[in-house]
Write an enzyme that holds these catalytic residues in place. Structure first.
Site, short mmCIF file in Angstrom:
data_model
loop_
_atom_site.label_atom_id
_atom_site.label_comp_id
_atom_site.label_asym_id
_atom_site.label_seq_id
_atom_site.Cartn_x
_atom_site.Cartn_y
_atom_site.Cartn_z
CG PHE A 127 76.76 85.55 223.93
CD1 PHE A 127 76.65 84.66 224.97
CD2 PHE A 127 75.71 85.65 223.03
CE1 PHE A 127 75.53 83.87 225.11
CE2 PHE A 127 74.57 84.89 223.17
CZ PHE A 127 74.48 83.98 224.21
N GLY A 133 82.83 69.93 224.16
CA GLY A 133 82.43 68.87 225.08
C GLY A 133 81.62 69.36 226.25
CB SER A 136 73.25 72.19 229.56
OG SER A 136 72.44 72.07 228.40
CD GLN A 295 33.90 68.36 214.77
OE1 GLN A 295 34.06 67.13 214.82
NE2 GLN A 295 32.84 68.97 215.31
CB ILE A 353 47.17 72.42 207.69
CG1 ILE A 353 46.43 72.23 209.02
CG2 ILE A 353 46.31 73.23 206.72
CD1 ILE A 353 46.22 73.51 209.80
CD GLU A 379 70.31 82.23 223.88
OE1 GLU A 379 70.82 83.33 223.69
OE2 GLU A 379 70.37 81.35 223.03
#
Length: 401
Positions: A127, A133, A136, A295, A353, A379
């Site tokens: 879709f 340009g 949103s 810790q 980590i 989206e």
């Protein structure tokens, strides 16, 4: 193994479907995902496996050959697939948005023509709303359809089509002024057209060109493309629902499903990042003991696990709200916003980590680190979600002075 992100109240059928998908992810996707991603190779064998499992018809009603499952079942399957490789979940997402729009808004002829072949996976959907340009601001669409006898002539350029090359059916939102006088609100003069095409790149039908894939930082394997319409002629019976001017509402309905999907993808990627982080923390030794016993690392793992759990709960709530038939734009916006932000944070903590090894392409976390940012904009950006959430909260909590 995992105790995080469990979902209460699932039926035996839902549990069986999820178990099947999870096994497929563990055996068929995770072992090959990083290699395929580094080559930016379309996962044809994986897609064929999903087709064999019937996942392309998961939410399509049984009368059209689908499984007739809920949005919740679909979202939980997407979560599992994204845990293996987010790009594969993208291939399914755009297909299901188009199938959902057809189911909800299509004419009977359109449903009869498309849905059985979509359920079988023989037609793959994509879709398109965005333009180069546009960003949103959907109301700024310039692509246009002009009536010419029993056809419409479409012109314009669309952008960021997932499955743009591999799809054979594209739902395209364009401006159509026919029947809508000057001064009509932009969202009331937009129409969704169902455009059939051959898979591939170049001129895939007269007047329609799909240029090559856009080279991306992450989200590789799946093809992301432009779509160029230059005198593309489309029959009037390929207007979704048979009436012009309803395209904006149809697309927004589909995007609500898409936002739940993006939330589910965020949950899946975050889960995988947590798995990688917690495993590595128990294998890597510093100062005479596993780093998991430090810790500082335990604090990270605690935060990561909490974020995985919270995002999953909000995603499940949004899916169940939509399944109930209630308006869910508030819940979908919240779930998409939180899951994508938390996904980014969990992936980054897992990356930290891993230390220097996280920067190596030999380690899976490197791929996740490049994939997570796409969820921040897909989206609708975080800013768009906040606008939706804020407006809906003001509706719900209107001050009675």
């Amino acid at each position: 193994m995992a105790r995080l992100a469990q979902t209460a109240g699932l039926t035996d059928v839902q549990q069986e479907i999820l178990s099947t998908v999870r096994n497929f992810v563990d055996k068929e996707i995770i072992p090959v995902a990083t290699e395929l991603e580094h080559r930016d190779e379309y996962p044809q064998q994986i897609v064929d496996g999903l087709k064999e499992l019937g996942l392309f018809g998961l939410m399509i009603p049984e009368e059209y050959g689908g499984l007739g499952e809920s949005l919740l079942t679909y979202a939980l399957c997407v979560e599992e697939i994204a845990r293996g490789w987010m790009s594969v979940s993208g291939i399914i997402n755009t297909h299901f948005i188009v199938a959902y729009m057809l189911k909800q808004h299509g004419t009977q002829e359109q449903k009869d023509h498309f849905l059985p072949r979509m359920a079988a996976g023989d037609i793959r959907g994509a879709f398109s709303m965005s333009e180069p340009g546009l960003g949103s601001d959907v109301s700024a669409i310039t692509s246009k359809a002009v009536k010419d006898g029993d056809e419409y002539v479409l012109n314009g350029q669309k952008m960021w089509l997932t499955n743009g090359g591999t799809s054979s059916l594209v739902a395209v939102l364009v401006r159509s002024d026919e029947g809508h006088p000057e001064g009509t609100a932009p969202h009331k003069s937009m129409t969704t057209f169902l455009i059939e095409k051959e898979p591939g790149f170049g001129e895939v039908r007269p007047g329609l060109t799909i240029p090559g894939k856009i080279d991306k930082m992450g989200y590789k394997g799946v093809d992301t493309t432009e779509l160029i319409m230059d005198g593309l002629r489309v029959p009037a019976d390929r207007v979704l629902g048979g009436v012009t001017g309803r395209g904006f509402y149809q697309m927004m309905d589909g995007v609500e499903v898409g936002r739940v999907n993006v939330a589910a993808r965020g949950c899946g990627v975050a889960q995988r990042a947590f798995e990688l982080g917690v495993q590595y923390a128990q294998q890597r030794h510093t100062f005479g003991k596993p780093i998991a016993q430090h810790q500082a690392i335990q604090f990270k793992l605690a935060e990561m696990g909490t974020k995985v759990e919270a995002a999953h709960a909000m995603m499940v709530n949004a899916a169940r709200k939509k399944d109930s038939g209630e308006r869910n734009d508030l819940e979908a916006g919240m779930a998409k916003y939180l899951a994508s932000e938390y996904c980014k944070e969990v992936v980054e903590d897992a990356f930290r980590i891993h230390g220097g090894y996280g920067f190596s392409k030999e380690y899976e976390i490197e791929r996740l680190y490049r994939e997570a940012p796409m969820l921040l904009i897909g989206e609708g950006t975080a800013e768009i979600q906040k606008m939706i959430i804020g407006r809906r909260l003001l509706e719900e909590y209107r001050f009675q002075g």
